[in-house]
Write an enzyme that holds these catalytic residues in place. Structure first.
Site, PDB file in Angstrom:
ATOM      1  N   HIS A 161       0.691  -1.306  -0.141  1.00 47.46           N
ATOM      2  CA  HIS A 161      -0.215  -0.003  -0.080  1.00 47.46           C
ATOM      3  C   HIS A 161       1.010   1.146  -0.017  1.00 47.46           C
ATOM      4  CE1 HIS A 161      -3.342  -2.494   2.115  1.00 47.46           C
ATOM      5  NE2 HIS A 161      -3.623  -2.399   0.982  1.00 47.46           N
ATOM      6  N   CYS A 247      -3.227   1.210   9.820  1.00 48.47           N
ATOM      7  CA  CYS A 247      -4.241   0.160   9.407  1.00 48.47           C
ATOM      8  C   CYS A 247      -5.379  -0.068  10.377  1.00 48.47           C
ATOM      9  CB  CYS A 247      -3.403  -1.157   9.097  1.00 48.47           C
ATOM     10  SG  CYS A 247      -1.788  -0.964   8.321  1.00 48.47           S
TER      11      CYS A 247
END
Ligand code: CIR
Length: 252
Positions: A161, A247
């Site tokens: 990511h 996250c």
């Protein structure tokens, strides 16, 4: 008070998606302790933490960041890139509905929140194996009319990511690993993270405090010298499943 949405760690987290099978394997008891410490740190930063129940059928559900992008009072509920993670969004959307206007994303679009980094009114979005062109187009459709500029960033295939290599430090500054090109983020101040500590680039800044993964002393020093109050947290079990600090929450 600012709200943070988090989600408990299921017993099935032991079989979360991992780029490399972890050795030793994930210790769910320790992951739950680390998660409790994380939530405690958010509370110490003055956040009202709302924790959603875990779902055993979705081992990665504690990584709530990937399920929604929140900006300007709107929460775009994503369609996560990994098929195994698609069912995670419903309960998060329900929790967000009280606090934000909801928008949704349909197939073939895919996007993980971990690919989105908001800096002021710019949303940088990683073009990754999880986030496709249609996902980026939907992001732009929702947020551009609300005054946000969408800036796509190409990522190498080995980067899961965007926020594995950078993270916001307030409205005009980010962390960025040394190997990433500086000119990708024009007009933004950068705190460079040494390559040997690249995992620690994923920090979570809240006001003048910044949560930093434990065991990365150079990163902690650099951020302290940049004027932040550094709080270190053990994220070892989440790291085994390719997760880090941002996250584990969605901030509103
Ligand atoms: C996954 O592969 O989707 C999870 N095991 C890790 C997700 C980490 N999320 C994030 O960086 N935003």
């Amino acid at each position: 008070m600012k709200i943070a949405i988090a989600r408990k760690v299921p017993a099935s987290f032991a079989s979360a998606l991992c780029a490399v099978p972890p050795d030793p394997p994930i210790d769910v008891t320790r992951a739950r302790e680390q998660h409790a410490e994380y939530r405690g740190a958010l509370e110490s930063c003055g956040l009202d933490v709302r924790t959603i129940a875990a779902d055993e059928t979705t081992p990665d559900c504690c990584f709530v960041e990937d399920t929604a992008v929140v900006a300007g009072g709107v929460a775009l509920v994503t369609r996560p890139g990994a098929v195994e993670r698609r069912a995670e969004t419903g309960p998060v959307a329900k929790a967000l509905a009280d606090h934000a206007e909801l928008a949704h994303m349909e197939a073939p679009a895919t996007l993980d929140g971990g690919d989105c980094m908001r800096v002021g009114t710019t949303i940088f979005v990683g073009k990754s194996l999880r986030t496709n062109e249609a996902g980026i187009a939907r992001l732009a459709e929702v947020f551009a009319p609300r005054g946000f500029t969408i800036v796509p960033v190409a990522l190498p295939a080995n980067v899961l990511h965007l926020k594995c290599i950078c993270a916001p430090l307030g409205a005009d500054r980010i962390t960025l690993v040394e190997s990433a090109p500086r000119d990708t983020f024009p007009g933004v101040e950068v705190v460079r993270i040494p390559e040997a500590e690249s995992y620690a680039a994923n920090v979570l800044a809240i006001g003048d405090r910044v949560l930093v993964a434990q065991g990365f002393p150079r990163t902690a020093e650099l951020l302290a010298s940049a004027g932040y109050r550094v709080v270190t947290l053990d994220t070892g079990e989440f790291r085994k499943a390719d997760g880090a600090l941002t996250c584990l929450s969605v901030l509103l």
